[in-house]
Design a protein around this motif. Structure first.
Motif, PDB file in Angstrom:
ATOM      1  N   LEU A  27      40.379  54.623  57.145  1.00 35.68           N
ATOM      2  CA  LEU A  27      39.288  53.778  56.659  1.00 35.68           C
ATOM      3  C   LEU A  27      37.942  54.279  57.171  1.00 35.68           C
ATOM      4  N   LEU A  28      37.888  54.632  58.448  1.00 37.00           N
ATOM      5  CA  LEU A  28      36.632  55.122  59.015  1.00 37.00           C
ATOM      6  C   LEU A  28      36.220  56.426  58.366  1.00 37.00           C
ATOM      7  N   MET A  29      37.174  57.332  58.139  1.00 37.80           N
ATOM      8  CA  MET A  29      36.861  58.616  57.507  1.00 37.80           C
ATOM      9  C   MET A  29      36.370  58.427  56.074  1.00 37.80           C
ATOM     10  N   VAL A  30      37.001  57.509  55.343  1.00 38.12           N
ATOM     11  CA  VAL A  30      36.568  57.260  53.963  1.00 38.12           C
ATOM     12  C   VAL A  30      35.135  56.749  53.937  1.00 38.12           C
ATOM     13  N   ILE A  31      34.817  55.798  54.814  1.00 36.37           N
ATOM     14  CA  ILE A  31      33.454  55.257  54.852  1.00 36.37           C
ATOM     15  C   ILE A  31      32.448  56.340  55.213  1.00 36.37           C
ATOM     16  N   LEU A  32      32.761  57.136  56.236  1.00 32.36           N
ATOM     17  CA  LEU A  32      31.839  58.192  56.657  1.00 32.36           C
ATOM     18  C   LEU A  32      31.694  59.265  55.583  1.00 32.36           C
ATOM     19  N   THR A  33      32.801  59.617  54.912  1.00 30.82           N
ATOM     20  CA  THR A  33      32.731  60.651  53.874  1.00 30.82           C
ATOM     21  C   THR A  33      31.886  60.191  52.692  1.00 30.82           C
ATOM     22  N   VAL A  34      32.104  58.943  52.251  1.00 33.27           N
ATOM     23  CA  VAL A  34      31.302  58.416  51.137  1.00 33.27           C
ATOM     24  C   VAL A  34      29.825  58.365  51.515  1.00 33.27           C
ATOM     25  N   ALA A  35      29.533  57.888  52.710  1.00 38.18           N
ATOM     26  CA  ALA A  35      28.134  57.805  53.142  1.00 38.18           C
ATOM     27  C   ALA A  35      27.512  59.194  53.253  1.00 38.18           C
ATOM     28  N   PHE A  36      28.259  60.147  53.841  1.00 34.96           N
ATOM     29  CA  PHE A  36      27.721  61.496  54.025  1.00 34.96           C
ATOM     30  C   PHE A  36      27.433  62.162  52.683  1.00 34.96           C
ATOM     31  N   ASN A  37      28.384  62.091  51.748  1.00 30.70           N
ATOM     32  CA  ASN A  37      28.184  62.757  50.464  1.00 30.70           C
ATOM     33  C   ASN A  37      27.118  62.064  49.632  1.00 30.70           C
ATOM     34  N   THR A  38      26.983  60.750  49.763  1.00 28.82           N
ATOM     35  CA  THR A  38      25.887  60.063  49.068  1.00 28.82           C
ATOM     36  C   THR A  38      24.539  60.542  49.576  1.00 28.82           C
ATOM     37  N   VAL A  39      24.405  60.658  50.889  1.00 29.10           N
ATOM     38  CA  VAL A  39      23.156  61.152  51.470  1.00 29.10           C
ATOM     39  C   VAL A  39      22.885  62.585  51.033  1.00 29.10           C
ATOM     40  N   VAL A  40      23.943  63.428  51.029  1.00 24.43           N
ATOM     41  CA  VAL A  40      23.770  64.826  50.631  1.00 24.43           C
ATOM     42  C   VAL A  40      23.311  64.923  49.180  1.00 24.43           C
ATOM     43  N   ARG A  41      23.925  64.177  48.280  1.00 26.49           N
ATOM     44  CA  ARG A  41      23.528  64.229  46.866  1.00 26.49           C
ATOM     45  C   ARG A  41      22.089  63.744  46.676  1.00 26.49           C
ATOM     46  N   ARG A  42      21.720  62.708  47.385  1.00 22.42           N
ATOM     47  CA  ARG A  42      20.324  62.237  47.274  1.00 22.42           C
ATOM     48  C   ARG A  42      19.352  63.298  47.803  1.00 22.42           C
ATOM     49  N   HIS A  43      19.753  63.945  48.899  1.00 21.32           N
ATOM     50  CA  HIS A  43      18.882  64.979  49.452  1.00 21.32           C
ATOM     51  C   HIS A  43      18.735  66.154  48.495  1.00 21.32           C
ATOM     52  N   LEU A  44      19.846  66.583  47.880  1.00 26.16           N
ATOM     53  CA  LEU A  44      19.757  67.682  46.908  1.00 26.16           C
ATOM     54  C   LEU A  44      18.908  67.284  45.703  1.00 26.16           C
ATOM     55  N   GLN A  45      19.022  66.034  45.259  1.00 21.33           N
ATOM     56  CA  GLN A  45      18.197  65.584  44.135  1.00 21.33           C
ATOM     57  C   GLN A  45      16.722  65.580  44.508  1.00 21.33           C
ATOM     58  N   HIS A  46      16.412  65.169  45.744  1.00 23.31           N
ATOM     59  CA  HIS A  46      15.013  65.208  46.192  1.00 23.31           C
ATOM     60  C   HIS A  46      14.500  66.642  46.241  1.00 23.31           C
ATOM     61  N   GLN A  47      15.373  67.575  46.668  1.00 24.86           N
ATOM     62  CA  GLN A  47      14.955  68.978  46.668  1.00 24.86           C
ATOM     63  C   GLN A  47      14.649  69.458  45.251  1.00 24.86           C
ATOM     64  N   ALA A  48      15.511  69.079  44.296  1.00 23.10           N
ATOM     65  CA  ALA A  48      15.256  69.469  42.895  1.00 23.10           C
ATOM     66  C   ALA A  48      13.956  68.856  42.391  1.00 23.10           C
ATOM     67  N   ASP A  49      13.682  67.587  42.717  1.00 20.13           N
ATOM     68  CA  ASP A  49      12.439  66.946  42.270  1.00 20.13           C
ATOM     69  C   ASP A  49      11.229  67.628  42.896  1.00 20.13           C
ATOM     70  N   ASP A  50      11.331  68.036  44.155  1.00 25.36           N
ATOM     71  CA  ASP A  50      10.198  68.719  44.800  1.00 25.36           C
ATOM     72  C   ASP A  50       9.908  70.049  44.118  1.00 25.36           C
ATOM     73  N   GLU A  51      10.992  70.759  43.778  1.00 25.41           N
ATOM     74  CA  GLU A  51      10.777  72.039  43.087  1.00 25.41           C
ATOM     75  C   GLU A  51      10.140  71.813  41.722  1.00 25.41           C
ATOM     76  N   LEU A  52      10.598  70.781  40.999  1.00 22.52           N
ATOM     77  CA  LEU A  52      10.014  70.496  39.677  1.00 22.52           C
ATOM     78  C   LEU A  52       8.543  70.099  39.805  1.00 22.52           C
ATOM     79  N   ARG A  53       8.196  69.311  40.780  1.00 25.35           N
ATOM     80  CA  ARG A  53       6.791  68.902  40.953  1.00 25.35           C
ATOM     81  C   ARG A  53       5.917  70.103  41.313  1.00 25.35           C
ATOM     82  N   THR A  54       6.482  71.008  42.144  1.00 25.00           N
ATOM     83  CA  THR A  54       5.710  72.202  42.508  1.00 25.00           C
ATOM     84  C   THR A  54       5.440  73.050  41.278  1.00 25.00           C
ATOM     85  N   ARG A  55       6.443  73.242  40.440  1.00 22.88           N
ATOM     86  CA  ARG A  55       6.244  74.024  39.212  1.00 22.88           C
ATOM     87  C   ARG A  55       5.287  73.315  38.262  1.00 22.88           C
TER      88      ARG A  55
END
Length: 454
Positions: A27-55
């Motif tokens: 249960l602890l691993m599932v919660i941590l994995t979901v939270a970690f991957n959610t944060v990672v996906r949001r971070h990658l999306q923010h990186q993509a948005d920053d690149e688009l704004r720069t262009r």
């Protein structure tokens, strides 16, 4: 369903604790994995948005809004800037990527984003997942907007790779958690298995072994103490039953011998009616005596069944014994030392007094000024020492101390028939104990009584 669950439920405590630990870790691993991957996906999306704004900012610098009409200036490297870029003047499309069609899904998504006005981003699934961001071009009254697009496939690939890696790490961690938990629980329960094996080997009748004699963790030490108390009670019950049997055998022997003698005498030759009547009365009287003996002993056994049979508070009994002896010999100081409570001997009060009394009488006869009675615990029992400050036991007489009728100096002026010490030893041995002389004492004489605990 309940039968299936009970079938797969571990039967051992080790297995159940390991399963609980594995479930909790999962249960602890599932919660941590979901939270970690959610944060990672949001971070990658923010990186993509920053690149688009720069262009978009770089492209907006090539748009001239100083005149009445919006113009796109030609600059070196504009091929790179024009990749996946749409430029609008209000709702009118000025430029689009060469690979995009005016009616294509990406162009329609860019049109909708530009029509909203302001800086916004959106994701469309045309040709895979594509991220689009709109940026207004600085200037007043122009309504110029730059829309840039970016394929999210590399970012999604990175996110999926991280997800697979985290799942593999979770599986490895869970396997290690289960293995380590089983190992730790097995080591923690090893003393319990040892205690179980010991209990299987020991005999409650003859063994003096104790669970509490070995250093254990606090919880198991408390369990060992409880088991030792239970063993002591069982031994006390067995001693009580053995003593009852011995008393019945001893008390019934005389009436039975009388009955046998009367019958033998009556059968030896013909008897008259009067002699026969006398013989019958004697046999009936012996039978009534046997019934009385049985009733008395069994009633006493039933009355003592509600309490721990054959047990006594050793120090309390010794203090009472010392007080009576002090009244008889006030010139001798009698000191009793020992714990005030918790020292329980596995013999009745009366038997403890009968064992210690001869030793105390012997000490009072030979003491100069002081007699000391020390009580304490020993492994599996109770130890009572009776010592005096007299001349002690001659070395040559020590082997004869416990022989009935033997005295070191019959003419020493002290009373006694030399039966007290043998009696004390016999009574102690009948209760599973022992009495011996402590020869290592420098002065006086000390006798040690060892009795089972109650």
């Amino acid at each position: 369903m309940s039968t299936f669950v009970s079938h797969w439920r571990p039967r051992t405590l080790r297995g159940r604790l390991s399963l609980v630990a594995l479930t909790t870790a999962t249960l602890l691993m599932v919660i941590l994995t979901v939270a970690f991957n959610t944060v990672v996906r949001r971070h990658l999306q923010h990186q993509a948005d920053d690149e688009l704004r720069t262009r978009a900012t770089a492209v907006a610098a090539t748009v001239d809004t100083s005149g009445a009409r919006v113009r796109v200036l030609e600059t070196p490297g504009e091929e790179l800037l024009d990749t996946n870029v749409w430029i609008y003047a209000g709702d009118r499309l000025l430029e689009k990527p060469p690979s995009a069609t005016a009616a294509g899904p990406l162009t329609r998504a860019a049109d909708a984003l530009a029509a909203r006005g302001g800086a916004h981003c959106a994701t469309t699934r045309a040709h895979g997942q594509v991220r689009l961001c709109a940026r207004p071009v600085p200037g007043t009254g122009t309504g110029a907007t730059v829309v840039t697009a970016l394929d999210l496939a590399p970012y999604r690939g990175s996110a999926d790779t991280l997800l697979l890696a985290s799942l593999a790490l979770d599986a490895a961690m869970l396997a290690c958690t289960y293995a380590l938990t089983r190992l730790a629980v097995g080591r923690a329960l090893r003393p319990v298995r040892t205690m179980t094996d010991q209990a299987t080997r020991w005999s409650a009748v003859v063994s003096d072994e104790r669970f509490g004699s070995i250093a254990r963790p606090t919880e198991l030490a408390r369990l060992g103490g409880s088991l030792d108390a239970l063993l002591d009670r069982i031994r006390a019950l067995l001693r009580h039953e053995r003593q009852l049997t011995q008393e019945l055998s001893h008390e019934l022997r005389n009436p039975l011998a009388r009955i046998v003698a009367e019958l033998d005498w009556w059968q030896s030759r013909p008897r008259s009616a009067e002699e026969t009547r006398i013989t019958q009365e004697a046999i009936a009287d012996a039978a009534r005596s046997m019934r009385t003996i049985c009733d008395t002993l069994l009633d006493d056994a039933r009355e003592s069944a509600s309490a721990a049979p054959g047990t006594s508070e050793a120090v309390s009994v010794l203090r009472r014994l010392a007080e009576r002896a002090a009244r008889a010999r006030p010139e001798v100081e009698i000191v009793v030392t020992g714990p005030e409570a918790g020292l329980v001997a596995g013999v009745p009060d009366a038997l403890l007094e009968r064992i210690v009394s001869p030793l105390l009488d012997n000490a009072l006869r030979h003491a100069c000024a002081r007699v000391e009675i020390r009580a304490g615990a020993r492994p599996g029992g109770v130890r009572v020492e009776v010592g005096d400050d007299g001349p002690g036991v001659p070395v040559s007489f020590a082997p004869q101390l416990f022989q009935p009728g033997r005295r070191a100096d019959p003419g020493d002026g002290h009373g006694g028939a030399g039966l007290g010490l043998p009696l004390a030893r016999r009574l102690a041995r009948s209760a599973g104990g022992e009495v011996h002389h402590e020869e290592a004492r420098a002065t006086g004489a000390t006798f040690v009584v060892g009795l089972p605990s109650g």
